[in-house]
Design a protein around this motif. Structure first.
Motif, PDB file in Angstrom:
ATOM      1  N   PRO A 173       0.805  -1.226   0.000  1.00  0.00           N
ATOM      2  CA  PRO A 173       0.000   0.000   0.000  1.00  0.00           C
ATOM      3  C   PRO A 173       0.837   1.275   0.000  1.00  0.00           C
ATOM      4  O   PRO A 173       0.331   2.349  -0.332  1.00  0.00           O
ATOM      5  N   GLU A 174       2.124   1.173   0.315  1.00  0.00           N
ATOM      6  CA  GLU A 174       2.987   2.348   0.301  1.00  0.00           C
ATOM      7  C   GLU A 174       3.541   2.639  -1.093  1.00  0.00           C
ATOM      8  O   GLU A 174       4.157   3.686  -1.325  1.00  0.00           O
ATOM      9  N   GLU A 175       3.330   1.722  -2.038  1.00  0.00           N
ATOM     10  CA  GLU A 175       3.815   1.892  -3.414  1.00  0.00           C
ATOM     11  C   GLU A 175       2.952   2.913  -4.161  1.00  0.00           C
ATOM     12  O   GLU A 175       1.799   3.142  -3.811  1.00  0.00           O
ATOM     13  N   PRO A 176       3.499   3.524  -5.228  1.00  0.00           N
ATOM     14  CA  PRO A 176       2.720   4.492  -6.021  1.00  0.00           C
ATOM     15  C   PRO A 176       1.498   3.839  -6.676  1.00  0.00           C
ATOM     16  O   PRO A 176       1.507   2.629  -6.933  1.00  0.00           O
ATOM     17  N   PRO A 177       0.473   4.611  -6.978  1.00  0.00           N
ATOM     18  CA  PRO A 177      -0.703   4.062  -7.662  1.00  0.00           C
ATOM     19  C   PRO A 177      -0.334   3.487  -9.031  1.00  0.00           C
ATOM     20  O   PRO A 177       0.539   4.004  -9.719  1.00  0.00           O
ATOM     21  N   VAL A 178      -1.026   2.402  -9.376  1.00  0.00           N
ATOM     22  CA  VAL A 178      -0.849   1.753 -10.679  1.00  0.00           C
ATOM     23  C   VAL A 178      -2.225   1.575 -11.310  1.00  0.00           C
ATOM     24  O   VAL A 178      -3.165   1.124 -10.660  1.00  0.00           O
ATOM     25  N   PHE A 179      -2.313   1.928 -12.600  1.00  0.00           N
ATOM     26  CA  PHE A 179      -3.531   1.742 -13.376  1.00  0.00           C
ATOM     27  C   PHE A 179      -3.220   0.696 -14.434  1.00  0.00           C
ATOM     28  O   PHE A 179      -2.199   0.778 -15.107  1.00  0.00           O
ATOM     29  N   PHE A 180      -4.083  -0.301 -14.580  1.00  0.00           N
ATOM     30  CA  PHE A 180      -3.801  -1.372 -15.524  1.00  0.00           C
ATOM     31  C   PHE A 180      -5.043  -1.737 -16.315  1.00  0.00           C
ATOM     32  O   PHE A 180      -6.166  -1.419 -15.934  1.00  0.00           O
ATOM     33  N   CYS A 205      -8.057  -1.099 -12.061  1.00  0.00           N
ATOM     34  CA  CYS A 205      -8.228  -1.646 -13.403  1.00  0.00           C
ATOM     35  C   CYS A 205      -9.127  -0.699 -14.191  1.00  0.00           C
ATOM     36  O   CYS A 205     -10.154  -0.228 -13.682  1.00  0.00           O
ATOM     37  N   LEU A 206      -8.740  -0.400 -15.429  1.00  0.00           N
ATOM     38  CA  LEU A 206      -9.524   0.485 -16.280  1.00  0.00           C
ATOM     39  C   LEU A 206     -10.100  -0.239 -17.488  1.00  0.00           C
ATOM     40  O   LEU A 206     -10.619   0.399 -18.399  1.00  0.00           O
ATOM     41  N   ASP A 207     -10.039  -1.549 -17.509  1.00  0.00           N
ATOM     42  CA  ASP A 207     -10.492  -2.326 -18.660  1.00  0.00           C
ATOM     43  C   ASP A 207     -11.779  -3.065 -18.308  1.00  0.00           C
ATOM     44  O   ASP A 207     -11.763  -4.051 -17.588  1.00  0.00           O
ATOM     45  N   PHE A 208     -12.889  -2.554 -18.829  1.00  0.00           N
ATOM     46  CA  PHE A 208     -14.201  -3.139 -18.567  1.00  0.00           C
ATOM     47  C   PHE A 208     -14.859  -3.552 -19.881  1.00  0.00           C
ATOM     48  O   PHE A 208     -16.007  -3.230 -20.144  1.00  0.00           O
ATOM     49  N   CYS A 209     -14.104  -4.246 -20.725  1.00  0.00           N
ATOM     50  CA  CYS A 209     -14.607  -4.833 -21.974  1.00  0.00           C
ATOM     51  C   CYS A 209     -14.953  -3.811 -23.055  1.00  0.00           C
ATOM     52  O   CYS A 209     -15.855  -4.035 -23.848  1.00  0.00           O
ATOM     53  N   ALA A 210     -14.227  -2.697 -23.108  1.00  0.00           N
ATOM     54  CA  ALA A 210     -14.502  -1.698 -24.138  1.00  0.00           C
ATOM     55  C   ALA A 210     -14.264  -2.257 -25.543  1.00  0.00           C
ATOM     56  O   ALA A 210     -14.866  -1.786 -26.499  1.00  0.00           O
ATOM     57  N   GLY A 211     -13.427  -3.282 -25.663  1.00  0.00           N
ATOM     58  CA  GLY A 211     -13.184  -3.901 -26.963  1.00  0.00           C
ATOM     59  C   GLY A 211     -14.372  -4.685 -27.468  1.00  0.00           C
ATOM     60  O   GLY A 211     -14.451  -5.001 -28.645  1.00  0.00           O
ATOM     61  N   LEU A 212     -15.295  -4.994 -26.594  1.00  0.00           N
ATOM     62  CA  LEU A 212     -16.535  -5.676 -26.999  1.00  0.00           C
ATOM     63  C   LEU A 212     -17.664  -4.650 -26.955  1.00  0.00           C
ATOM     64  O   LEU A 212     -17.761  -3.819 -27.819  1.00  0.00           O
ATOM     65  N   VAL A 270     -13.527   3.344 -19.779  1.00  0.00           N
ATOM     66  CA  VAL A 270     -13.370   3.782 -18.392  1.00  0.00           C
ATOM     67  C   VAL A 270     -12.024   4.466 -18.240  1.00  0.00           C
ATOM     68  O   VAL A 270     -11.011   4.004 -18.762  1.00  0.00           O
ATOM     69  N   ALA A 271     -12.022   5.567 -17.517  1.00  0.00           N
ATOM     70  CA  ALA A 271     -10.797   6.318 -17.227  1.00  0.00           C
ATOM     71  C   ALA A 271     -10.809   6.694 -15.754  1.00  0.00           C
ATOM     72  O   ALA A 271     -11.803   6.474 -15.053  1.00  0.00           O
ATOM     73  N   TYR A 272      -9.707   7.254 -15.318  1.00  0.00           N
ATOM     74  CA  TYR A 272      -9.589   7.681 -13.929  1.00  0.00           C
ATOM     75  C   TYR A 272      -8.988   9.078 -13.919  1.00  0.00           C
ATOM     76  O   TYR A 272      -7.968   9.319 -14.565  1.00  0.00           O
ATOM     77  N   ARG A 273      -9.614  10.006 -13.219  1.00  0.00           N
ATOM     78  CA  ARG A 273      -9.088  11.370 -13.088  1.00  0.00           C
ATOM     79  C   ARG A 273      -8.184  11.419 -11.875  1.00  0.00           C
ATOM     80  O   ARG A 273      -8.630  11.640 -10.763  1.00  0.00           O
ATOM     81  N   TRP A 274      -6.905  11.179 -12.136  1.00  0.00           N
ATOM     82  CA  TRP A 274      -5.926  11.115 -11.049  1.00  0.00           C
ATOM     83  C   TRP A 274      -5.460  12.514 -10.707  1.00  0.00           C
ATOM     84  O   TRP A 274      -5.088  13.305 -11.575  1.00  0.00           O
ATOM     85  N   ASN A 275      -5.472  12.847  -9.426  1.00  0.00           N
ATOM     86  CA  ASN A 275      -5.057  14.181  -8.986  1.00  0.00           C
ATOM     87  C   ASN A 275      -3.745  14.145  -8.216  1.00  0.00           C
ATOM     88  O   ASN A 275      -3.399  15.110  -7.541  1.00  0.00           O
ATOM     89  N   GLY A 276      -3.035  13.025  -8.297  1.00  0.00           N
ATOM     90  CA  GLY A 276      -1.751  12.900  -7.633  1.00  0.00           C
ATOM     91  C   GLY A 276      -1.802  12.270  -6.261  1.00  0.00           C
ATOM     92  O   GLY A 276      -0.764  12.056  -5.648  1.00  0.00           O
ATOM     93  N   ASP A 277      -3.002  11.962  -5.776  1.00  0.00           N
ATOM     94  CA  ASP A 277      -3.130  11.346  -4.454  1.00  0.00           C
ATOM     95  C   ASP A 277      -2.576   9.929  -4.436  1.00  0.00           C
ATOM     96  O   ASP A 277      -2.642   9.210  -5.434  1.00  0.00           O
TER      97      ASP A 277
END
Length: 93
Positions: A30-37, A57-64, A69-76
Motif C-alpha cells: 500500500p505504500e507503493e505508487p498508484p498503478v492503473f492497468f 483496473c480500467l479495462d471493462f470490456c470496451a473492446g466488446l 473507463v478512465a480515472y481522473r488522477w489528482n496525484g493522491d
C-alpha cells in the motif's frame, strides 16, 4: 463488429496458476505508487472502484460492448472510486 476485430473468438491460454504459485507472486504494498492497468477484462457490471487503495483496473470490456473507463488522477496516493469516469459506447458498434 468492433469486438470481433479487437478480440477475435477462439483465443486460448494453457497457463493455469495454482494457489501455491499465486502465493509466491510479489506483493504490491500500500505504500507503493498508484498503478492503473488494463487488458484484465473486468466484467462490464463490475463496480468501478479501485482494486486496492493504490491499484485500479480500467479495462471493462470496451473492446466488446463495455464502457470506456478512465480515472481522473489528482496525484493522491490513495485512489478514490469517485474519480472513475465512464463513457458508454453508442449502440450499433
Amino acid at each position: 463488429t468492433v469486438g470481433e476485430i479487437t478480440m477475435p473468438s477462439g483465443m486460448e491460454c494453457d497457463l493455469v496458476l495454482d494457489g501455491a504459485s499465486i502465493d509466491t507472486l510479489p506483493n504490491y504494498g500500500p505504500e507503493e505508487p498508484p498503478v492503473f492497468f488494463g487488458h484484465y477484462w473486468m466484467p462490464q457490471e463490475t463496480p468501478k472502484v479501485p482494486r486496492t487503495a493504490n491499484l485500479a483496473c480500467l479495462d471493462f470490456c470496451a473492446g466488446l460492448t463495455g464502457p470506456l473507463v478512465a480515472y481522473r488522477w489528482n496525484g493522491d496516493q490513495e485512489l478514490n472510486a469517485q474519480h472513475f469516469i465512464q463513457h458508454d459506447q453508442p449502440s450499433g458498434l
